[in-house]
Design a protein around this motif. Structure first.
Motif, PDB file in Angstrom:
ATOM      1  N   ARG A  27      60.086  19.637  40.319  1.00  0.00           N
ATOM      2  CA  ARG A  27      59.006  19.086  39.340  1.00  0.00           C
ATOM      3  C   ARG A  27      58.776  20.454  38.489  1.00  0.00           C
ATOM      4  O   ARG A  27      58.650  20.015  37.139  1.00  0.00           O
ATOM      5  CB  ARG A  27      57.850  18.800  39.960  1.00  0.00           C
ATOM      6  N   MET A  28      58.731  21.598  38.949  1.00  0.00           N
ATOM      7  CA  MET A  28      58.492  22.698  37.826  1.00  0.00           C
ATOM      8  C   MET A  28      59.568  23.125  37.098  1.00  0.00           C
ATOM      9  O   MET A  28      59.424  23.243  36.056  1.00  0.00           O
ATOM     10  CB  MET A  28      58.307  24.117  39.037  1.00  0.00           C
TER      11      MET A  28
ATOM     12  N   LEU B  75      59.397  20.401  34.419  1.00  0.00           N
ATOM     13  CA  LEU B  75      58.533  20.969  33.556  1.00  0.00           C
ATOM     14  C   LEU B  75      58.899  22.113  32.585  1.00  0.00           C
ATOM     15  O   LEU B  75      58.660  22.041  31.181  1.00  0.00           O
ATOM     16  CB  LEU B  75      57.082  21.372  34.272  1.00  0.00           C
ATOM     17  N   ILE B  76      59.694  23.060  32.895  1.00  0.00           N
ATOM     18  CA  ILE B  76      59.985  24.149  32.183  1.00  0.00           C
ATOM     19  C   ILE B  76      61.505  23.716  31.481  1.00  0.00           C
ATOM     20  O   ILE B  76      61.199  23.717  29.960  1.00  0.00           O
ATOM     21  CB  ILE B  76      60.596  25.076  33.132  1.00  0.00           C
TER      22      ILE B  76
ATOM     23  N   ARG C 249      59.571  21.813  28.476  1.00  0.00           N
ATOM     24  CA  ARG C 249      58.868  22.491  27.377  1.00  0.00           C
ATOM     25  C   ARG C 249      59.980  23.241  26.378  1.00  0.00           C
ATOM     26  O   ARG C 249      59.827  23.339  25.360  1.00  0.00           O
ATOM     27  CB  ARG C 249      58.006  23.663  28.183  1.00  0.00           C
TER      28      ARG C 249
ATOM     29  N   ALA D 170      60.802  23.290  22.509  1.00  0.00           N
ATOM     30  CA  ALA D 170      60.446  24.297  21.754  1.00  0.00           C
ATOM     31  C   ALA D 170      61.823  24.564  20.774  1.00  0.00           C
ATOM     32  O   ALA D 170      61.647  24.936  19.566  1.00  0.00           O
ATOM     33  CB  ALA D 170      60.586  25.489  22.766  1.00  0.00           C
TER      34      ALA D 170
ATOM     35  N   LEU E 185      54.075  32.091  33.067  1.00  0.00           N
ATOM     36  CA  LEU E 185      55.205  31.680  34.056  1.00  0.00           C
ATOM     37  C   LEU E 185      55.111  32.652  35.209  1.00  0.00           C
ATOM     38  O   LEU E 185      55.091  32.240  36.316  1.00  0.00           O
ATOM     39  CB  LEU E 185      56.684  31.308  33.516  1.00  0.00           C
TER      40      LEU E 185
ATOM     41  N   LEU F 139      55.071  29.946  40.616  1.00  0.00           N
ATOM     42  CA  LEU F 139      56.244  29.501  40.789  1.00  0.00           C
ATOM     43  C   LEU F 139      57.234  30.409  41.366  1.00  0.00           C
ATOM     44  O   LEU F 139      57.169  31.528  41.335  1.00  0.00           O
ATOM     45  CB  LEU F 139      56.826  29.348  39.235  1.00  0.00           C
TER      46      LEU F 139
ATOM     47  N   LYS G 144      65.032  27.588  32.691  1.00  0.00           N
ATOM     48  CA  LYS G 144      65.435  28.169  31.420  1.00  0.00           C
ATOM     49  C   LYS G 144      66.919  27.780  31.282  1.00  0.00           C
ATOM     50  O   LYS G 144      67.440  27.371  30.128  1.00  0.00           O
ATOM     51  CB  LYS G 144      65.267  29.823  31.623  1.00  0.00           C
TER      52      LYS G 144
ATOM     53  N   ARG H 265      52.734  33.740  45.910  1.00  0.00           N
ATOM     54  CA  ARG H 265      52.675  32.284  45.473  1.00  0.00           C
ATOM     55  C   ARG H 265      51.507  31.987  45.764  1.00  0.00           C
ATOM     56  O   ARG H 265      50.871  31.352  44.692  1.00  0.00           O
ATOM     57  CB  ARG H 265      53.870  31.523  45.929  1.00  0.00           C
TER      58      ARG H 265
ATOM     59  N   GLU I  98      54.460  27.130  19.371  1.00  0.00           N
ATOM     60  CA  GLU I  98      54.967  26.123  19.012  1.00  0.00           C
ATOM     61  C   GLU I  98      54.208  24.699  19.388  1.00  0.00           C
ATOM     62  O   GLU I  98      54.293  23.583  19.024  1.00  0.00           O
ATOM     63  CB  GLU I  98      56.576  25.859  18.784  1.00  0.00           C
TER      64      GLU I  98
ATOM     65  N   PHE J 193      50.750  21.696  30.005  1.00  0.00           N
ATOM     66  CA  PHE J 193      51.613  22.557  30.499  1.00  0.00           C
ATOM     67  C   PHE J 193      51.177  23.578  31.538  1.00  0.00           C
ATOM     68  O   PHE J 193      51.423  23.822  32.676  1.00  0.00           O
ATOM     69  CB  PHE J 193      52.504  23.288  29.612  1.00  0.00           C
TER      70      PHE J 193
END
Lengths: 241, 324
Positions: free
Chosen positions: A2-3, A6-7, A10, A14, A87, A92, A101, B70, B88, B97
Motif C-alpha cells: 500500500r505504501m 502511495l509513493i 504521488r 509529480a 518519507l 516506512l 521511487k 518504525r 506541486e 498523502f
C-alpha cells in the motif's frame, strides 16, 4: 504494497504536474523521431527488420539517457528541497521508499517508450515486420531502462544533489558499458566475466532482432535487483552519518 | 513521553552530543535552546530516528529509537527546520498523502485532514499548491503534516523561524494548542518563543546539557534576582553608585529621553532596599524599581558563559561587553 502504491501515485502525479515530465517526454520523442528518420528510414533501402533493429538501437541510447534524467531527482531532489524528511521520518521501510521511487520512474519511462510505437508502425507503410520483433524490442528497451533507472536510483540515493546524482549514475552506467571493451582486451576468465557483466553488447542486441532469451531477461532483472538492493542499503546507511 | 539517557553522538572525532540525559513527560511542552552548533538538530534527528547515536539511549513512549525505529516514527510528528513539502501538490492532497503514508486509511485520512486544516487555519487555502503559499502558511502546513496522524510526540525544529510578528503570535498559539493532545519538544534560537510556549527549557551548549529548568525556576537556577530601576538624573553617576553596592552583580544601562536612565540589575542576594536607599540618598529621583520576569536571553548567555552583546551594557566589575 500500500505504501509503495502511495509513493508511486504521488511521484507519477509529480511528473505530470511539473514541466520536467513533459520536457523529458517531448525531448525523447523528438530525438527518437529525428534518429529514426535520419538513420533508420532515410539511409537508403534496407530490409524492414533492419530498419526496426536500427530503431531499437537508437532508442536504447535515448532510453538510457532518459532513465538517468528521470531518476536523478528521485531522492536527491527531495534531499535538496528538504521534503525527504517526510518519507524518512514516516513509519516506512527503506525498501518501500526505494521500490516506490523506482516503480514510478519506470512507469513514466514505459509511458515515454510506448509513445514511440508509432515509429515502428510507419514501417508497415512500405514494408513488413513481425509483431514479435516489435514486442521483443520494446521488452528489451523496458528491461534496459529498468536497469538504468535502478543505477540512477542508487546514484540519487548516494548523492547530495541532482547534479552529483547524474554524474555518479552516468559514471556507473558508462562503467557497465565499457566492461565489454575490457572483456575484449583481457584473457579468460576476466574477459568472460566482463563480457557477461557488460550492460549492452551481449544482452541487448538479441531483443532488437526479436529474440527473447531467458538468460538476457534474467541478466537485466538481476542487475536491476542488485542496484535497487544497493540503493536500499545506501538509504539505511544514511542514518550512520 | 521522551526519555534520553547518556545520549552521545560523534561526527568523526568531533563530539556533537555529550552524554545528554533528560525526560519529557506526557503533555509537557519543552524548549530545546542552544546556539548554532550546540547539537540541537543532532538531538532532534536522533529522536526522530533519522540518525543513530554513537552511545546512550533514547526512547519514545518506551520504544527505543534505534531498535524500534518504525514504531517510534509512527508515534512521532516531525517538522524539520525546512518544512518537508511537495510544492506541486495542493494543501489538501499533500495532507492526505502525509496522513496515508503514516498509516491512516483513506476515509479516516479525509476526516482527520479536515480537522487539521481547521485547527491550523488552512481550510481557505486547501486547494492552493504548496509552492504558492506564503512562508507563514508553509510553516502551518509543516505543523499540519506533523500532527495529522495524531502522534503522541511532536518535534518541531525552529517552527517560528522567518515568520513576521503577526505570524509568530499565531504560531505560538498553535504550538500552545498542541499541548492539549501531544508532548511537544521544539528547538529555537528565538529565545522569547521558548518562554512564551514552554513549561521547561533544555539548555544545550557544545553538545552538553547545561540545565533543564522550569520557566518559573529560571531565576532560582541562576540564584540571581533581576531588577529594573529607572531614575531621573545623570546615568553615569548612578551606574557608578550601583556598581559599588554589595550584592549588585551586573548593571546594564539604557538612556531614555527627559533625563531618565533605566538600569537592569542582577542581584544576589535580594538587596532591593539597599539599592533604593542608595539612589535616594545619592540625590537621584527614583521613578521605578520592580522585578520583571527574568529574560531568557540573559539566562542563556550567563549559563553558557557568554556576555550579553547589547550596546551600552556595563558590568559591576567595570568590564564592557563586546559584540559577539
Amino acid at each position: 504494497m500500500r505504501m509503495v502504491t502511495l509513493i508511486v501515485r504521488r511521484e507519477l502525479a509529480a511528473y505530470f504536474r511539473s514541466p520536467l515530465g513533459f520536457i523529458i517526454l517531448s525531448t525523447v520523442l523528438l530525438l527518437d523521431g529525428l534518429l529514426f528518420n535520419a538513420y533508420a528510414l532515410g539511409a537508403g533501402e534496407r530490409r524492414s527488420s533492419s530498419v526496426l533493429m536500427l530503431f531499437f538501437f537508437y532508442s536504447s541510447g535515448t532510453t538510457m539517457v532518459a532513465s538517468l534524467v528521470i531518476s536523478m531527482r528521485l531522492l536527491a531532489e527531495e534531499r535538496q528541497t528538504g521534503s525527504a524528511a517526510l518519507l524518512l521520518a514516516a513509519p516506512l521501510r527503506e525498501w518501500e521508499i526505494i521500490a516506490g521511487k523506482f516503480l514510478s520512474a519506470w512507469i513514466f519511462l514505459a509511458i515515454i517508450t510506448v509513445a514511440t510505437v508509432y515509429m515502428p508502425m510507419l514501417i508497415f507503410v512500405n514494408g513488413s515486420v513481425t509483431a514479435g520483433q516489435i514486442v521483443a524490442g520494446y521488452l528489451g528497451l523496458l528491461l534496459l531502462g529498468a536497469t538504468a533507472i535502478a543505477i540512477g536510483t542508487l546514484g540519487s540515493t548516494l548523492a547530495p544533489n541532482q547534479i552529483v546524482a547524474t554524474l555518479l549514475s552516468s559514471g556507473m552506467l558508462v562503467l557497465l558499458l565499457v566492461l565489454w571493451w575490457v572483456g575484449s582486451v583481457t584473457a579468460p576468465p576476466l574477459s568472460t566475466i566482463s563480457v557477461y557483466a557488460a550492460l549492452y553488447p551481449k544482452h541487448f542486441p538479441p531483443f532488437m532482432s526479436g529474440v527473447i532469451s531467458t538468460a538476457n531477461v534474467l541478466y537485466y532483472a538481476s542487475a536491476t535487483y542488485l542496484f535497487l538492493q544497493l540503493a536500499v542499503r545506501a538509504l539505511e546507511a544514511r542514518r550512520w552519518y | 513521553m521522551i526519555a534520553v539517557e547518556n545520549l552521545t553522538r560523534y561526527y568523526g572525532a568531533k563530539l556533537a552530543l555529550d552524554r545528554v540525559t533528560f525526560q519529557i513527560d506526557r503533555g509537557e511542552a519543552v524548549g530545546l535552546l542552544g546556539l548554532n552548533g550546540a547539537g540541537k538538530s543532532t538531538m532532534l534527528r536522533i529522536l526522530t530516528s533519522l540518525m543513530l547515536p554513537s552511545a546512550g539511549r533514547a526512547t519514545i513512549d518506551g520504544l527505543d529509537v534505534v531498535q524500534n525505529a518504525r514504531a517510534v516514527r509512527a508515534r512521532l510528528g516531525y517538522l524539520p527546520d525546512v518544512p518537508p513539502l511537495y510544492g506541486e501538490m495542493t494543501v489538501h492532497h499533500f495532507l492526505m498523502f502525509a496522513a496515508q503514508v503514516r498509516g491512516l486509511e483513506e476515509k479516516e485520512s479525509e476526516r482527520r485532514v479536515g480537522e487539521v486544516e481547521e485547527m491550523t487555519a488552512l481550510s481557505d487555502v486547501r486547494e492552493e499548491r504548496a509552492s504558492h503559499l506564503s512562508h507563514g502558511y508553509r510553516q502551518r502546513l509543516g505543523i499540519a503534516q506533523a500532527i495529522v496522524h495524531r502522534p503522541s510526540v511532536v518535534i518541531l525544529d525552529e517552527p517560528t523561524s522567518g515568520l513576521d510578528p503577526a505570524q509568530t503570535v499565531e504560531m505560538r498559539g498553535l504550538i500552545r494548542s498542541l499541548r492539549e493532545e501531544h508532548t511537544v519538544l521544539f528547538s529555537s534560537h528565538l529565545l522569547p518563543e521558548v518562554s512564551h510556549v514552554c513549561d521547561r527549557v533544555l539548555i544545550l551548549h557544545r553538545g552538553a546539557l547545561l540545565g533543564q529548568p522550569k520557566m518559573s525556576d529560571l531565576a532560582a537556577v541562576l540564584g540571581m534576582h533581576a531588577v529594573l530601576v529607572r531614575v531621573r538624573g545623570e546615568g553615569g553617576a548612578a551606574r557608578a553608585l550601583l556598581s559599588k553596592l554589595e550584592g549588585v552583580h551586573e548593571v546594564e544601562i539604557e538612556q531614555f529621553g527627559d533625563g531618565q536612565t533605566e538600569f537592569r540589575l542582577l542581584l544576589k542576594p535580594d538587596v532591593r532596599p539597599q539599592v533604593a536607599r542608595a539612589l535616594i540618598e545619592g540625590g537621584f529621583e527614583l521613578l521605578r524599581l520592580d522585578r520583571p520576569e527574568l529574560d531568557l536571553e540573559t539566562v542563556f548567555l550567563r549559563l553558557t558563559g557568554h556576555k550579553a552583546p547589547a550596546s551600552g551594557t556595563k558590568h559591576a566589575n567595570g568590564d564592557a561587553d563586546r559584540p559577539a
